[in-house]
Structures are given as C-alpha cells and as structure tokens.
Write a protein that holds these residues in place. Sequence first.
Motif, mmCIF file in Angstrom:
data_model
loop_
_atom_site.group_PDB
_atom_site.id
_atom_site.type_symbol
_atom_site.label_atom_id
_atom_site.label_comp_id
_atom_site.label_asym_id
_atom_site.label_seq_id
_atom_site.Cartn_x
_atom_site.Cartn_y
_atom_site.Cartn_z
ATOM 1 N N ILE A 21 0.846 -1.204 0.000
ATOM 2 C CA ILE A 21 0.000 0.000 0.000
ATOM 3 C C ILE A 21 0.883 1.256 0.000
ATOM 4 C CG2 ILE A 21 -1.687 1.318 1.381
ATOM 5 C CD1 ILE A 21 -3.009 -1.436 2.059
ATOM 6 N N LYS A 24 2.139 1.742 -3.478
ATOM 7 C CA LYS A 24 1.061 2.262 -4.326
ATOM 8 C C LYS A 24 0.999 3.795 -4.226
ATOM 9 C CE LYS A 24 -3.879 1.370 -5.132
ATOM 10 N NZ LYS A 24 -5.000 0.495 -4.730
ATOM 11 N N ALA A 153 -2.514 -9.515 -4.026
ATOM 12 C CA ALA A 153 -3.317 -8.388 -4.529
ATOM 13 C C ALA A 153 -4.701 -8.396 -3.875
ATOM 14 C CB ALA A 153 -3.442 -8.469 -6.049
ATOM 15 N N ILE A 156 -4.493 -7.028 -0.379
ATOM 16 C CA ILE A 156 -4.393 -5.558 -0.418
ATOM 17 C C ILE A 156 -5.795 -4.961 -0.604
ATOM 18 C CG2 ILE A 156 -3.459 -3.577 -1.703
ATOM 19 C CD1 ILE A 156 -1.134 -5.491 -2.614
ATOM 20 N N THR A 157 -6.552 -5.539 -1.542
ATOM 21 C CA THR A 157 -7.888 -5.028 -1.858
ATOM 22 C C THR A 157 -8.824 -5.165 -0.648
ATOM 23 O OG1 THR A 157 -7.480 -5.821 -4.116
ATOM 24 C CG2 THR A 157 -9.728 -5.128 -3.602
ATOM 25 N N GLU A 160 -7.982 -2.540 1.855
ATOM 26 C CA GLU A 160 -8.425 -1.199 1.452
ATOM 27 C C GLU A 160 -9.929 -0.998 1.601
ATOM 28 O OE1 GLU A 160 -5.224 0.086 -2.002
ATOM 29 O OE2 GLU A 160 -6.863 -1.214 -2.583
ATOM 30 N N ASN A 299 -4.281 -3.634 -8.155
ATOM 31 C CA ASN A 299 -3.391 -4.037 -7.058
ATOM 32 C C ASN A 299 -2.406 -5.132 -7.449
ATOM 33 O OD1 ASN A 299 -4.138 -2.135 -5.165
ATOM 34 N ND2 ASN A 299 -5.846 -3.363 -4.393
ATOM 35 N N SER A 303 1.306 -5.728 -5.793
ATOM 36 C CA SER A 303 1.630 -7.055 -5.289
ATOM 37 C C SER A 303 2.947 -7.521 -5.933
ATOM 38 C CB SER A 303 0.443 -7.973 -5.601
ATOM 39 O OG SER A 303 0.798 -9.291 -5.797
#
Length: 315
Positions: A21, A24, A153, A156-157, A160, A299, A303
């Motif tokens: 993150i 990103k 990924a 991460i999603t 979020e 994402n 990743s």
Amino acid sequence: MKQFLTLDDLPNLDQAVNEAIALKKDPFQWEALGKNKTLGMLFFNPSLRTRLSTQKAAQNLGIKTMVMNFSNEAWAIEFEDGTQMSGLRSEHIREAAAVISQYCDLLAIRAFASLSDQKKDEEEQVLNSFAKYATIPVINMESATAHPLQALADAITIKEYSPKKRPKIVLTWAPHPKALPHAVANSFIRMTQQLDAEFVITHPQGYELNPNICKETPIEYNQEKALEGADFIYAKNWCSYTDYGKILRTDSDWMLTPEKMKGTANGKFMHCLPIRRNVVAADGVLDTPNSLVIQQANNRTFSAQLVLKKILENG
Ligand code: SN0
C-alpha cells in the motif's frame, strides 16, 4: 526474500500488504533499485493482468523485462531426467534454465495445471524444475496449484475496502463451461486463513478442494446461507479435485446474481478475472460500485512490485 513460489515465502503477510500500500502511494521511490537488472518472464499459458502488471511493477523499480511465450515460441521442454529425447521435446530443462539464468537476474513463470496428471500437478513439475535448475530467484505467476501474486493483490484489496475489523469473507464456487485449475482458490484460501476474518467456503458437493489447504475453514454447501451477512464475496470456478479435472455441473444455479447479493451485508464482489459474464456472475453484479474486480487488477501491480522489491533487496 529468496524466491516467491508460494505465499509461504512472504515472511509476514500483514507487513507485505502494508508495504504494498505504501508502494502504491509512491510507486517510483525505488526506481534505482532495479538498475541494470533483467526480469525474464516465461508464459506457458495466456495472460493479460499478470503479464502487464508484472512488467509495470518491474518498470516502476527500474528493472528491464524480457517476455517469452513458451507455449508456441520456445522449444518444447523435456522435464524428465534420464530420458532419450527422440520425441517431440527438443530441449531439456537443465540447459534451458541454466541458459536463461545467464541472461536474467530474476525469472517469473506461468505454468497452469495440466488437470490431467494430478501427481505432476501437485509436484509442481514445471515451476519446481525451473526453481531447481535456475541459478536466479524464481517467481510464481500462477503455477499448477498456486497463484500467490493474485492472493497478495486480493489481500491488499480486502485491506483497502474492509468495512470492519473482522469482515465476513465468502469464497463461492461458480459455474464455468471449461475445467479450470484450483490455483486461484488455493492461494485465496491460504491468504484469507491468515486474516482476522470470518471465512466460509461454499461449493456444491463434489467440488471439495485439497483438505491440506482448506484445513479447519468451514464449508457450507448452501450458497445462500453462506452468503448471509458477507462483506466480501469472492467468486471462482474450479474443476473437481477429487474426481480430478472433471466438470460435474454447468447449470446456472450457482451463478452470482443481484438477488443473491441482497442477502449479503452490502457485500463487495471480487474475482481474479477474466470473468465469463452471465455465467460466473450476472452483469448486474459486475456493473455496480460494489464490484472490486478492476481495483483488484490494479493491485496486481503493487503485489508484484512488493515481491520484486523484496527479492532485489535480498541481493
Ligand atoms: C485461469 C484460472 O486459473 O482459472 C487464470 C485466472 C487468473 N482462468 C482461466 O483459464 C479462464 C479461461 C476462460 O476461458 O474463461
């Protein structure tokens, strides 16, 4: 990190998600790290997201990439040892891996399950042979049994978009006209088991996955019941594991519909893509703000960037 064959190669999932993150937010911060480094990318199967997001991740880190389509451009590779190579296979993995290791500093491989030879699939013959004979770090871009870049990924999603500290996450089987591998489901399960979440798997009888992966995760055969109060609904088709490679049903009973989504807690829809519209999920599920499929694909870059960065930092 020395390699990335499965999620187990990540020292700490939660930390990896936080670092991804951060990447990103500032993707070009480490542009000097990959100077003069080359990532080789070998594809035995098709790809859209994996190929482009991994190349983009490499680019963000200053790494150059070389991509090769092994399904039709390379010599057919022999993986067995001690065979007399008088058949269709022109080149042995021992030479192929050694040669590629001289041109590249990192090697990423996509090699799906055959779905015909369960033993070879479970042994990860292609991925593990490259890992064995290459002298550079190997990265899994979906192998016979795992897709760890996708699972990272997805983690991460979920981080979020989670509406609460301990969300309910449901992995639901969905119909598909083709026999698809177990890799995405396997890695999603291994990843979600590490989250602070209520996790339920739902699928029709006969679609039980590898018990060594599912472990204690509850299985609910009633999809509607499983979806009750779900914050995240991850849809995926896979073929039968016990009756290896077989399609047991193709009817639309298990397709995700807006009606089914009504039973969730205003749940977010997730899928690794590519998705067969109105087979796996109805248009009405995909074309709403609750669908996260495009964000998941975004994402994939971070990743892959996290994984490449960790391996480069290892030297
Ligand atoms: C692959 C799979 O493992 O399910 C890759 C997903 C990232 N998916 C497919 O092969 C879908 C092919 C299709 O025809 O829909």
